[in-house]
Scaffold this motif. Sequence first.
Motif, PDB file in Angstrom:
ATOM      1  N   ASP A 162       0.775  -1.263  -0.003  1.00 53.62           N
ATOM      2  CA  ASP A 162      -0.182  -0.032   0.011  1.00 53.62           C
ATOM      3  C   ASP A 162       0.962   1.422   0.096  1.00 53.62           C
ATOM      4  OD1 ASP A 162      -2.806  -1.223   2.107  1.00 53.62           O
ATOM      5  OD2 ASP A 162      -2.249  -1.754   0.002  1.00 53.62           O
ATOM      6  N   GLU A 163       1.982   1.173   0.736  1.00 48.40           N
ATOM      7  CA  GLU A 163       3.014   2.506   0.665  1.00 48.40           C
ATOM      8  C   GLU A 163       3.261   2.957  -0.656  1.00 48.40           C
ATOM      9  OE1 GLU A 163       2.895  -0.035   2.656  1.00 48.40           O
ATOM     10  OE2 GLU A 163       2.496   0.755   4.744  1.00 48.40           O
ATOM     11  N   TRP A 164       3.213   1.974  -1.790  1.00 52.35           N
ATOM     12  CA  TRP A 164       3.695   2.287  -2.883  1.00 52.35           C
ATOM     13  C   TRP A 164       2.490   2.521  -3.825  1.00 52.35           C
ATOM     14  CZ3 TRP A 164       7.019  -0.544  -0.126  1.00 52.35           C
ATOM     15  CH2 TRP A 164       8.309  -0.386  -0.089  1.00 52.35           C
ATOM     16  N   SER A 166       0.562   5.169  -3.933  1.00 58.10           N
ATOM     17  CA  SER A 166       0.377   6.381  -4.471  1.00 58.10           C
ATOM     18  C   SER A 166       1.316   6.567  -5.601  1.00 58.10           C
ATOM     19  CB  SER A 166       0.560   7.420  -3.361  1.00 58.10           C
ATOM     20  OG  SER A 166       2.201   7.231  -2.830  1.00 58.10           O
ATOM     21  N   ILE A 202      13.112   6.546  -4.455  1.00 58.23           N
ATOM     22  CA  ILE A 202      12.960   6.215  -3.112  1.00 58.23           C
ATOM     23  C   ILE A 202      13.083   4.694  -2.994  1.00 58.23           C
ATOM     24  CG2 ILE A 202      11.687   6.283  -0.824  1.00 58.23           C
ATOM     25  CD1 ILE A 202      12.908   9.001  -1.684  1.00 58.23           C
ATOM     26  N   ILE A 206      15.649   2.117  -0.759  1.00 61.11           N
ATOM     27  CA  ILE A 206      15.092   1.241   0.264  1.00 61.11           C
ATOM     28  C   ILE A 206      15.772  -0.123   0.018  1.00 61.11           C
ATOM     29  CG2 ILE A 206      12.981   0.182   1.092  1.00 61.11           C
ATOM     30  CD1 ILE A 206      11.636   2.837   0.805  1.00 61.11           C
ATOM     31  N   TRP A 211      19.983   0.406   3.439  1.00 54.44           N
ATOM     32  CA  TRP A 211      18.988   1.438   4.215  1.00 54.44           C
ATOM     33  C   TRP A 211      18.627   0.923   5.262  1.00 54.44           C
ATOM     34  CZ3 TRP A 211      15.956   5.309   1.658  1.00 54.44           C
ATOM     35  CH2 TRP A 211      14.989   5.785   2.536  1.00 54.44           C
ATOM     36  N   GLY A 213      16.993   3.105   7.741  1.00 57.27           N
ATOM     37  CA  GLY A 213      15.943   3.992   8.194  1.00 57.27           C
ATOM     38  C   GLY A 213      16.308   4.945   9.411  1.00 57.27           C
ATOM     39  N   PRO A 214      15.739   5.369  10.086  1.00 57.86           N
ATOM     40  CA  PRO A 214      15.962   6.339  11.373  1.00 57.86           C
ATOM     41  C   PRO A 214      16.411   5.508  12.489  1.00 57.86           C
ATOM     42  CG  PRO A 214      13.656   6.175  11.141  1.00 57.86           C
ATOM     43  CD  PRO A 214      13.955   5.370   9.971  1.00 57.86           C
TER      44      PRO A 214
ATOM     45  N   ARG B  39       1.122   7.068   4.832  1.00 58.42           N
ATOM     46  CA  ARG B  39       1.818   5.602   3.991  1.00 58.42           C
ATOM     47  C   ARG B  39       3.063   6.547   3.624  1.00 58.42           C
ATOM     48  NH1 ARG B  39      -3.493   4.224   1.602  1.00 58.42           N
ATOM     49  NH2 ARG B  39      -4.121   2.507   2.824  1.00 58.42           N
ATOM     50  N   THR B  40       3.061   7.468   2.895  1.00 60.42           N
ATOM     51  CA  THR B  40       4.230   8.294   2.474  1.00 60.42           C
ATOM     52  C   THR B  40       5.271   8.659   3.324  1.00 60.42           C
ATOM     53  OG1 THR B  40       2.738   9.330   0.626  1.00 60.42           O
ATOM     54  CG2 THR B  40       5.016  10.342   0.751  1.00 60.42           C
ATOM     55  N   GLN B  42       5.545   6.856   6.170  1.00 69.17           N
ATOM     56  CA  GLN B  42       6.199   5.774   6.735  1.00 69.17           C
ATOM     57  C   GLN B  42       7.129   5.299   5.506  1.00 69.17           C
ATOM     58  OE1 GLN B  42       6.798   4.233   9.014  1.00 69.17           O
ATOM     59  NE2 GLN B  42       6.176   1.902   8.866  1.00 69.17           N
ATOM     60  N   LEU B  43       6.917   5.376   4.318  1.00 71.68           N
ATOM     61  CA  LEU B  43       7.786   5.122   3.111  1.00 71.68           C
ATOM     62  C   LEU B  43       9.241   5.905   3.602  1.00 71.68           C
ATOM     63  CD1 LEU B  43       7.905   3.274   0.779  1.00 71.68           C
ATOM     64  CD2 LEU B  43       7.383   5.272  -0.383  1.00 71.68           C
ATOM     65  N   LEU B  44       9.074   7.136   3.653  1.00 72.71           N
ATOM     66  CA  LEU B  44      10.081   7.922   3.797  1.00 72.71           C
ATOM     67  C   LEU B  44      10.904   7.777   5.004  1.00 72.71           C
ATOM     68  CD1 LEU B  44       8.750  11.286   2.043  1.00 72.71           C
ATOM     69  CD2 LEU B  44      10.246   9.534   1.044  1.00 72.71           C
ATOM     70  N   THR B  45      10.307   7.769   6.173  1.00 75.62           N
ATOM     71  CA  THR B  45      10.993   7.693   7.512  1.00 75.62           C
ATOM     72  C   THR B  45      11.143   6.461   8.076  1.00 75.62           C
ATOM     73  OG1 THR B  45       9.061   8.335   8.749  1.00 75.62           O
ATOM     74  CG2 THR B  45      10.353  10.079   7.608  1.00 75.62           C
ATOM     75  N   GLY B  46      10.285   5.225   7.789  1.00 71.46           N
ATOM     76  CA  GLY B  46      10.227   4.123   8.573  1.00 71.46           C
ATOM     77  C   GLY B  46       9.650   4.341  10.188  1.00 71.46           C
ATOM     78  N   LEU B  70       6.876  -4.422   6.358  1.00 71.21           N
ATOM     79  CA  LEU B  70       7.105  -3.730   5.064  1.00 71.21           C
ATOM     80  C   LEU B  70       8.451  -4.052   4.236  1.00 71.21           C
ATOM     81  CD1 LEU B  70       5.645  -1.882   3.016  1.00 71.21           C
ATOM     82  CD2 LEU B  70       6.634   0.211   3.932  1.00 71.21           C
ATOM     83  N   ALA B 142       7.162  -1.606   9.918  1.00 70.07           N
ATOM     84  CA  ALA B 142       6.089  -1.890   9.814  1.00 70.07           C
ATOM     85  C   ALA B 142       4.908  -1.497   8.670  1.00 70.07           C
ATOM     86  CB  ALA B 142       5.666  -1.955  11.208  1.00 70.07           C
ATOM     87  N   THR B 143       3.997  -1.958   8.318  1.00 67.86           N
ATOM     88  CA  THR B 143       3.221  -1.470   7.425  1.00 67.86           C
ATOM     89  C   THR B 143       2.410  -0.398   8.291  1.00 67.86           C
ATOM     90  OG1 THR B 143       1.424  -3.183   7.993  1.00 67.86           O
ATOM     91  CG2 THR B 143       2.746  -3.507   6.071  1.00 67.86           C
ATOM     92  N   THR B 144       1.919   0.852   7.368  1.00 65.55           N
ATOM     93  CA  THR B 144       1.482   1.955   7.899  1.00 65.55           C
ATOM     94  C   THR B 144       0.315   1.703   8.685  1.00 65.55           C
ATOM     95  OG1 THR B 144       2.333   3.073   6.005  1.00 65.55           O
ATOM     96  CG2 THR B 144       0.848   4.453   7.328  1.00 65.55           C
TER      97      THR B 144
END
Lengths: 214, 240
Positions: A162-164, A166, A202, A206, A211, A213-214, B39-40, B42-46, B70, B142-144
């Motif tokens: 789902d995150e992809w 968009s 992006i 990933i 990658w 993440g924070p 969602r975006t 989460q994709l960018l920052t996790g 994810l 994780a998933t959003t």
Amino acid sequence: MTDQELLGEIQDTLLEPNDGGLTFPSGLWTRQEVVDAVSDAQNQLLKATQLQIGFAAIDVLAGQARVALPEDWLITWNVVWIGDDDGPVREVVRASQFEFAHAHPLGLVTEGTPEVYFDNDQPLLQLQIAPAPNTGGTLIVWYVPEGPALGGVLAEPLAVPDEWASTVKYGALADLFGKDGRGRSPERAQYCRGRFDLGIEITRMILRSTWVGP
Amino acid sequence: MAYQSITRAQLRTQLQAKWEGVPFWTDAEANWAINEALRTWQLLTGRWKGRIVLSTAPSQYEYPLASTILYRTTVTFNGLPMTPSSYTDLSAGRPRWRQETTASGGDVPRRPTVWVPISLGLIAIWPADAAGHNGLAVDGVATTPVLTDDAEYVNLPSADLDPLLGFALHVASLKRGGVYFQQTLPDYQAFLQAAAEQNQILTTSDLFRRWAGLDDRALKPLQSPSAPKGLAVASAGGDQ
């Protein structure tokens, strides 16, 4: 996210009534156009990023150099040869006819354990291994599969998380806003294309192993 | 513990306060714009993390991951850390890695020590666990946690919500286009910049920096203008 949910969001953006992608009463776009735009964007994303990997186990006969690839094949990711009767398991690396011919200039190696594969100068949906196997075996082909057919009667989950979704949406909107006609919006088409490209960038970041993440 | 300060209904009200009172957008559109922002983000920052625990199978080297993760960041075997590698490195360094297990002997370790990502939802370990029934813990992004009900709380501190609302407004305004959409581009850049503060790895991408307005072209006068083409033309006033 399902295809109907994504189509509904696209309808909202195109100023069409949201009915899960069933109808586009403005006449500026047909339903099939929109469904095709979403499918194409999804497959472009899959091919460019290798986000999802599938595999096929293909039986190969002794002496058989070319094998048929699955019909949903987009791009090969990796190939492994497994010889019959507990034979060798070998990684088969990508190469070209040119490289193989120069590695064996005398042309003496015609059969053996496959070392390389080529999929760029063969007919579509065919893969060639070299040398041809001297015994039967199985070729495990890891590849990027096309997404499933969208726009059916039942809601179909997208082939990407789902995150992809968009990113797929903006890829489709880039095509739809770019269509010649009353619905044409070249600036929004370019913006959506840029968002799609950024989504691919992006995704590639990933999928690199660094990658964290924070 | 999750943040429980703002519900979806409250978040939607804040978003609707950013656009004019004319009902150009429905509540449903506001909801999906908010979820796209989450969602975006989460994709960018996790931002949201998860863990799954698998039981190893005898001599199995590939493990599919549950869809709740994810993508994976660390893997441990019975609590002991495993080293990440790449499929290419493992295949080049150990050509027979698929056939090696913890019982192989020689220079093969007696417990799985390396893991490699194959795809988002699939990892491989080396060597394979000959005995099986051991714990393989996979930590990852994780998933959003999208919002599906007005009473659900958004699991973020309030400090993170403003850039998300700006991005949701930007997403919703694509429908209008023109000057209205143009005016939300700074909100989009603010969102990207906020994401870059959370995850500095994003700034290693030239394309990302240009979209986020982080690329100071004043220091590079001979190079082409900073904004990517799509952003530049949208900034010029759109098509209305």
